[in-house]
Enzyme design. Structure first.
Site, PDB file in Angstrom:
ATOM      1  N   ARG A 214       0.843  -1.189   0.000  1.00 52.15           N
ATOM      2  CA  ARG A 214       0.000   0.000   0.000  1.00 52.15           C
ATOM      3  C   ARG A 214       0.881   1.243   0.000  1.00 52.15           C
ATOM      4  O   ARG A 214       2.056   1.198   0.334  1.00 52.15           O
ATOM      5  CB  ARG A 214      -0.925   0.016   1.220  1.00 52.15           C
ATOM      6  N   LYS A 242       2.873  -1.437  11.266  1.00 53.08           N
ATOM      7  CA  LYS A 242       1.869  -2.204  11.992  1.00 53.08           C
ATOM      8  C   LYS A 242       1.517  -3.468  11.234  1.00 53.08           C
ATOM      9  O   LYS A 242       1.336  -3.461  10.032  1.00 53.08           O
ATOM     10  CB  LYS A 242       0.604  -1.355  12.174  1.00 53.08           C
ATOM     11  N   ARG A 307      -3.386  -2.514  -6.295  1.00 50.85           N
ATOM     12  CA  ARG A 307      -3.670  -3.760  -5.580  1.00 50.85           C
ATOM     13  C   ARG A 307      -4.860  -4.486  -6.194  1.00 50.85           C
ATOM     14  O   ARG A 307      -4.896  -5.708  -6.254  1.00 50.85           O
ATOM     15  CB  ARG A 307      -3.914  -3.473  -4.099  1.00 50.85           C
ATOM     16  N   HIS A 330      -7.097 -11.199   4.482  1.00 50.82           N
ATOM     17  CA  HIS A 330      -8.496 -10.923   4.762  1.00 50.82           C
ATOM     18  C   HIS A 330      -9.075 -12.019   5.645  1.00 50.82           C
ATOM     19  O   HIS A 330      -8.711 -13.190   5.518  1.00 50.82           O
ATOM     20  CB  HIS A 330      -9.302 -10.840   3.456  1.00 50.82           C
ATOM     21  N   TYR A 343     -12.196  -3.172 -11.929  1.00 51.77           N
ATOM     22  CA  TYR A 343     -11.748  -2.512 -13.147  1.00 51.77           C
ATOM     23  C   TYR A 343     -11.522  -3.574 -14.219  1.00 51.77           C
ATOM     24  O   TYR A 343     -11.407  -4.754 -13.926  1.00 51.77           O
ATOM     25  CB  TYR A 343     -10.422  -1.776 -12.929  1.00 51.77           C
TER      26      TYR A 343
END
Length: 415
Positions: A214, A242, A307, A330, A343
C-alpha cells in the site's frame, strides 16, 4: 445573495467558523471529553464498583482522532443557530454550543443535524451516519438510523463513478504512468521544489507496482531495502510498520524487478526525497499529481487500484479465492471478492506465465517472489535483465542475518 436558509451553510461559512471553533479556549478540553464518550464500555464493567476502578482505556489511533476532530468541528458548526451563521462581525462566543456538549443538553435533534450537514456539503449516507453516531454518543441520545431506503445524491454520484470505472483498463493506465516516469520524471531533480512531488510519486508508484504494498507502506522503504529486494527477490526486516498479531514475520518479497529498479534509480539520485511526516496526505497528493502529469484522467483516482490490478490477475489466472484472501490477509473471502475485477485489468492469453503477488491493506507483510527468468508481458513491468534475482545470494547486504529462506514464500501467478 440568496438568504434562503438552504444556502446559509456553505464552505465559505464553514471555513470561517472552523477557525473560530478550533481557537476556542475550551476546544481541546471538550474535544477530549467528546472523544472519550465514543468508547463503548459495557455497563457491567462501567457500573461495577470493583472493576470500574481498574478500567484501562486503550488510546485512540492518530487516524481515529483525526476523524473525530473533523466530526467534532462539523458538529459545533451545525449547532450554531442560523441567525448567527453569516454574521461574521457578531460577538457570538460559541460558549452556548460548547456548553451544550459538556452538559449533554441537545440544541438540535439528530434529524436537524442531518439537514444542516447536507446543507453544508454533499456527503454519503455512510459519512452522515458516522456523524450522527458521533453526536448521539456525545449527547447520550438514543441511536438514530438513517432509513435504509434513502440514497443521497453523493451515493448516486459514486455509484455512477463505480460503473464507469469498470470500463477503465488498468494495464493501459499503468503503462502510461510508467512511460511518463521513464521518459520524463526520472530525469527531474529534487533541487527544484516544484518537481519533488512528482519524484516522490514516481518512486512510491514503482514500489507499489513491484511489491503490491500500500502507498503508506511503500514510502517507508529505503534504498538499501530496494537493493535487497532486487538482488535477492525478498527481504525480511522489521521496518516499524503495523501488522496483525498472528503474523510471525515481516517479509517483503520482490515480484517484479523492473519497477523496483526504476524506483531505485530515481531514489539514489534523490536519497532524502521520502523523508516526510508520518501522518500526512502528501503521498496521496503526489499520486494524483503523477496521474495528472501522465495525462491519465479518472473520476476518482485511488492508489489501491494497483492492488486491485494485482489481486484480480491472481484470481483470473486460476488462483483459488481463498488463497488470494489469505495472501491479502483478509478474514474472509467475501472481503477479497469485493476487491476483484472492479476494473478492466486488460488481461490477455499471452500473460499466463507471469509471476506475482499482492499484499493486504491492513498488513505490512508482502509475499512476492520473482523467479529468475519470469516473463511479464507488459513493456514497463517486464524484461528484468539484472541477473540479480537469485534469492540464494547471501553476500554484500546489510540484511544478511534477516533474509528469509525461500520455503516461507508463496510462488504466485500474475499478469
Amino acid at each position: 445573495m440568496n438568504n434562503h436558509p438552504a444556502t446559509l451553510r456553505n464552505e465559505s461559512s464553514f471555513n470561517y467558523w472552523k477557525s473560530r471553533i478550533q481557537n476556542h479556549d475550551k476546544f481541546d478540553e471538550i474535544f477530549e471529553l467528546t472523544t472519550d464518550r465514543q468508547r463503548c464500555t459495557p455497563d457491567e464493567v462501567k457500573n461495577n464498583s470493583l472493576w470500574s476502578q481498574y478500567m484501562f482505556c486503550k488510546p485512540f489511533a492518530p487516524t481515529t482522532l483525526k476523524s473525530y476532530k473533523s466530526r467534532f468541528i462539523k458538529l459545533i458548526y451545525c449547532l450554531i443557530d442560523d441567525e448567527y451563521l453569516n454574521n461574521y462581525y457578531d460577538t457570538h462566543t460559541l460558549n452556548k454550543e460548547f456548553n451544550s456538549i459538556v452538559q449533554q443538553q441537545p440544541l438540535i435533534k439528530p434529524e436537524e443535524l442531518c439537514r444542516r450537514m447536507l446543507e453544508l456539503r454533499s456527503v454519503t449516507k455512510e459519512t452522515l451516519q458516522l456523524t450522527i453516531n458521533f453526536y448521539t454518543n456525545t449527547m447520550n441520545l438514543p441511536e438514530y438510523k438513517i432509513p435504509k431506503q434513502v440514497m443521497l445524491p453523493r451515493d448516486k454520484e459514486i455509484k455512477n463513478i463505480k460503473n464507469n470505472e469498470k470500463n477503465i483498463v488498468l494495464r493501459e493506465i499503468i503503462n502510461t504512468i510508467l512511460d511518463c516516469i521513464e521518459k520524463k520524471i526520472k530525469h527531474l531533480s529534487s533541487e527544484f521544489v516544484h518537481d519533488r512531488g512528482l519524484i516522490r510519486g514516481a518512486i512510491v508508484f514503482c514500489i507499489m507496482l513491484g511489491t503490491g504494498m500500500r502507498i503508506n507502506r511503500s514510502r517507508h522503504l529505503s534504498v538499501d531495502d530496494l537493493n535487497t529486494l532486487i538482488k535477492r527477490g525478498k527481504l525480511r526486516q522489521a521496518i516499524g510498520l503495523k501488522r496483525k498479531k498472528h503474523r510471525t514475520s515481516n517479509s517483503l518479497n520482490s515480484i517484479k524487478q523492473k519497477p523496483l529498479e526504476l524506483a531505485r534509480e530515481i531514489y539514489i539520485k534523490n536519497p532524502n526525497i521520502l523523508n516526510i511526516s508520518k501522518n500526512t496526505s502528501t503521498p496521496f497528493k503526489d499520486f494524483k499529481r503523477l496521474l495528472k502529469e501522465a495525462n491519465v484522467e479518472m473520476d476518482r483516482p485511488r492508489s489501491n487500484m494497483i492492488r486491485h490490478y494485482l489481486s484480480s490477475n491472481l484470481y483470473n489466472n486460476g488462483m483459488p479465492l481463498q488463497k488470494v484472501a489469505r495472501l491479502m490477509n483478509h478474514e474472509s473471502s467475501a472481503s477479497t471478492r469485493h476487491y476483484l475485477n472492479k476494473y478492466d485489468v486488460g488481461v490477455d492469453e499471452s500473460d499466463d506465465n507471469d509471476e506475482d503477488d499482492d499484499d493486504d491493506e491492513n498488513d505490512d507483510r508482502i509475499i512476492d517472489e520473482n523467479p529468475s527468468g519470469a516473463n511479464i508481458s507488459n513493456y514497463d513491468i517486464n524484461n528484468s535483465s539484472s541477473g540479480n534475482s537469485s534469492s540464494n545470494n547471501t553476500s554484500g547486504n546489510d540484511f544478511n542475518n534477516n533474509i528469509s529462506s525461500g520455503d516461507d514464500a508463496d510462488l504466485l501467478s500474475f499478469n
